[in-house]
Design a protein around this motif. Structure first.
Motif, PDB file in Angstrom:
ATOM      1  N   ILE A   1       0.559 126.541  -1.450  1.00 54.16           N
ATOM      2  CA  ILE A   1      -0.773 126.699  -0.863  1.00 54.16           C
ATOM      3  C   ILE A   1      -1.071 128.171  -0.634  1.00 54.16           C
ATOM      4  O   ILE A   1      -2.155 128.676  -0.923  1.00 54.16           O
TER       5      ILE A   1
ATOM      6  N   LEU B   1      -1.782 129.928  -3.917  1.00 55.18           N
ATOM      7  CA  LEU B   1      -3.058 129.549  -4.516  1.00 55.18           C
ATOM      8  C   LEU B   1      -4.256 130.086  -3.756  1.00 55.18           C
ATOM      9  O   LEU B   1      -5.274 130.434  -4.352  1.00 55.18           O
ATOM     10  N   PHE B   2      -4.147 130.165  -2.443  1.00 53.66           N
ATOM     11  CA  PHE B   2      -5.329 130.438  -1.644  1.00 53.66           C
ATOM     12  C   PHE B   2      -5.329 131.778  -0.911  1.00 53.66           C
ATOM     13  O   PHE B   2      -6.343 132.168  -0.368  1.00 53.66           O
ATOM     14  N   VAL B   3      -4.205 132.444  -0.847  1.00 52.01           N
ATOM     15  CA  VAL B   3      -4.152 133.696  -0.100  1.00 52.01           C
ATOM     16  C   VAL B   3      -3.797 134.839  -1.029  1.00 52.01           C
ATOM     17  O   VAL B   3      -2.750 134.846  -1.655  1.00 52.01           O
TER      18      VAL B   3
ATOM     19  N   SER C   1      -7.871 137.279   1.364  1.00 57.22           N
ATOM     20  CA  SER C   1      -8.878 136.315   0.950  1.00 57.22           C
ATOM     21  C   SER C   1      -8.304 134.916   1.131  1.00 57.22           C
ATOM     22  O   SER C   1      -7.202 134.633   0.661  1.00 57.22           O
ATOM     23  N   LEU C   2      -9.043 134.061   1.818  1.00 55.89           N
ATOM     24  CA  LEU C   2      -8.605 132.686   2.071  1.00 55.89           C
ATOM     25  C   LEU C   2      -9.734 131.740   1.668  1.00 55.89           C
ATOM     26  O   LEU C   2     -10.753 131.645   2.350  1.00 55.89           O
ATOM     27  N   ARG C   3      -9.517 131.087   0.529  1.00 58.45           N
ATOM     28  CA  ARG C   3     -10.564 130.233  -0.046  1.00 58.45           C
ATOM     29  C   ARG C   3     -11.860 131.040  -0.195  1.00 58.45           C
ATOM     30  O   ARG C   3     -11.890 132.000  -0.946  1.00 58.45           O
ATOM     31  N   THR C   4     -12.908 130.652   0.513  1.00 60.51           N
ATOM     32  CA  THR C   4     -14.186 131.357   0.367  1.00 60.51           C
ATOM     33  C   THR C   4     -14.367 132.459   1.395  1.00 60.51           C
ATOM     34  O   THR C   4     -15.402 133.139   1.393  1.00 60.51           O
ATOM     35  N   GLN C   5     -13.360 132.662   2.271  1.00 64.77           N
ATOM     36  CA  GLN C   5     -13.488 133.638   3.343  1.00 64.77           C
ATOM     37  C   GLN C   5     -12.706 134.919   3.035  1.00 64.77           C
ATOM     38  O   GLN C   5     -11.623 134.883   2.448  1.00 64.77           O
TER      39      GLN C   5
END
Length: 549
Positions: free
Chosen positions: A11, A14-16, A34-38
């Motif tokens: 996770i 993939l997301f950070v 960057s975390l998903r859309t943030q």
């Protein structure tokens, strides 16, 4: 590495995506990623006394929790060009003052967390310019609400959290300028009176307050969820139910209710869930829910219920989940449940039941989950669940059950999971599971088993989860066949220790050579205090352990 740890790592990968430590756009004492859309700037727990300079211009989330900020002035965010900021967290600081124009430039802010500070007063117009702010968290601040004016003016605010704020009263005009508000949380204050109204108000929580007899006034026709737990109520507030006709979930835990008047719930015909845990209810009229045809969940746990002499109880064809745990019940019969034929989950844990007839649950053809743990059941008739063709889960833990040495324990073609933890079992005969052909999970934890005959589990072809931890196992040759069976069948991971050798994992069996020359089929198991059995995930089919609304 465990599968959980592996998933967590994936996770993150993939997301950070983190900035390099040398990146000049992120202050050295913050972490930017960057975390998903943030786009996040995380500056928590850095002992900061002020909002740092040099923050990336494109951040959408700024985390300043657990620092030493005491004030926020109009100049605090001015000139920092944080026009894209959507989420701001300044929780767990020392804030006692916020200047009225402090957030003026944060026009895209949607969530603001100011929990656990020292804020006593907020200017009503402090959020007026934040046209997108929809969630405000002020829990844990010693706030004072004005008696003759609005608390705040926030045109788009939808969620307001004011728990643990030492508030003694919510005046009628307090939230009049929050026209879009749909959720208000006011639990754990000092409230005696609450006056709330709003066309969109859907969720109100005022639990853990000492409300006066008529202290709650609600004019909220759209209200769906109402939490009145731990409010010292001795009767249902009729004036509230009359003005909330669309109420669906009602929480009344830990009050002083001894009964419910027949007909009072007719004012909320769309009720779906009601939680009465921990009251003083001894009796309910059989037709108490006759006007609540949408009611599916009823929790009466921890009430001193007294069933009528004929055993009859509530009549409701809509109830699907019923909890009567810890109700001091010494007997139940088919008549108890005859009026609720559509129950799928029944919890009778922690009562004083000693025996069960094969007819007790025969009137519940849709029953899937049955919890009888924590009773005094000594013997169980093999066919007491045989007529329940949909039953998949049965919990009989913490009962002094005696297993027959030559007869099957239960008969059921549908049962998937059987739990017999803490039943003082010293042996489980080979015939025990013979009539449970579809059993996939068996738990025998924390009994007195020195060993377990592999023939006991071999009769169930689909069994793939076996828990025997907490038993005084003698890890020698008689237990080796079970280890071999479990290895081949790939049971789920379980922590199992031996009484002898003392404190060792039963993985020691993998190196054991017995007189017949047999050895464990695997030499690659993790030699830790765990047995790794992998690659067969078992869908968790647990009943609702308690009603959550």
């Amino acid at each position: 590495m465990t599968s959980m740890a592996t998933n967590f790592t994936l996770i993150l990968v993939l997301f950070v995506i983190k900035w390099s430590a040398s990146d000049s756009t992120c202050p050295s004492y913050c972490e930017c990623y960057s975390l998903r859309t943030q786009i996040v700037a995380d500056c928590t727990s850095k002992m900061l006394a002020a909002v740092p300079n040099g923050l990336p211009l494109n951040i959408t989330t700024l985390r300043l929790g657990y620092n030493n900020l005491t004030q926020i002035h109009n100049s605090t965010f001015a000139g920092k060009s944080l026009s894209l900021l959507e989420r701001l967290e300044i929780n767990d600081n020392l804030l006692c003052y916020i200047e009225p124009g402090a957030f003026h430039e944060l026009t895209r802010l949607t969530r603001l967390d100011l929990e656990n500070n020292r804020i006593r007063l907020l200017h009503p117009d402090i959020f007026l310019s934040l046209s997108r702010l929809w969630k405000l968290i002020l829990n844990g601040n010693p706030l004072a609400l004005q008696e003759d004016g609005p608390f705040l003016v926030a045109p788009q605010l939808k969620v307001l959290e004011l728990e643990r704020c030492e508030i003694g009263e919510v005046p009628p005009l307090a939230f009049q300028n929050l026209s879009e508000l749909h959720t208000v949380r006011l639990a754990n204050n000092r409230l005696t009176t609450v006056n709330l109204q709003g066309p969109y108000l859907m969720h109100v929580a005022v639990g853990s307050n000492s409300l006066s007899e008529d202290g709650l006034v609600l004019n909220s026709p759209a209200l769906i969820v109402l939490d009145l737990s731990e409010c010292g109520l001795r009767r249902l507030p009729e004036n509230v139910l009359r003005t909330t006709p669309n109420l669906q979930r009602l929480k009344l835990e830990q009050n002083l209710l001894s009964s419910l008047d027949v007909g009072i719930l007719s004012m909320i015909p769309h009720l779906r869930m009601i939680n009465l845990t921990g009251n003083e209810v001894t009796f309910l009229h059989v037709d108490i829910f006759q006007h609540n045809n949408e009611l599916t969940h009823l929790d009466l746990s921890k009430n001193p219920l007294q069933l009528s002499t004929d055993g009859g109880f509530i009549h409701s064809s809509s109830i699907q989940v019923l909890s009567l745990a810890a109700c001091n019940l010494s007997r139940v019969s088919a008549e108890t449940f005859r009026g609720m034929p559509n129950i799928t989950s029944l919890k009778l844990s922690d009562n004083k039941l000693r025996s069960l007839s094969n007819l007790t649950f025969s009137v519940l053809p849709n029953l899937e989950y049955l919890s009888l743990d924590g009773n005094r059941i000594f013997t169980v008739l093999a066919d007491f669940v045989s007529g329940l063709s949909k039953l998949v889960y049965l919990n009989l833990s913490r009962n002094p059950i005696q297993l027959s040495t030559d007869e099957p324990f239960l008969k059921s073609n549908s049962l998937n999971e059987l739990i017999l933890d803490e039943c003082f079992l010293e042996t489980v005969p080979a015939t025990t599971l013979r009539l449970l052909p579809n059993l996939t999970s068996l738990s025998l934890s924390n009994n007195q088993l020195p060993t377990l005959d592999v023939q006991t589990v071999q009769v169930v072809s689909d069994l793939n989860h076996l828990a025997i931890d907490g038993n005084p196992l003698i890890c020698d040759c008689p237990l080796l066949p079970l280890w071999q069976w479990c290895s081949i069948r790939q049971c789920e991971k379980s922590i199992v220790r031996c009484k002898r050798p003392r404190g060792r994992s039963w993985v020691v069996l993998s190196d054991l050579v017995c007189e017949d020359g047999s050895v464990s089929p695997s030499e690659d198991f993790d030699i830790d205090l765990e047995v790794e059995m992998v690659d067969i995930p078992i869908p968790s089919r647990r009943p609702p352990e308690r009603l959550t609304i």
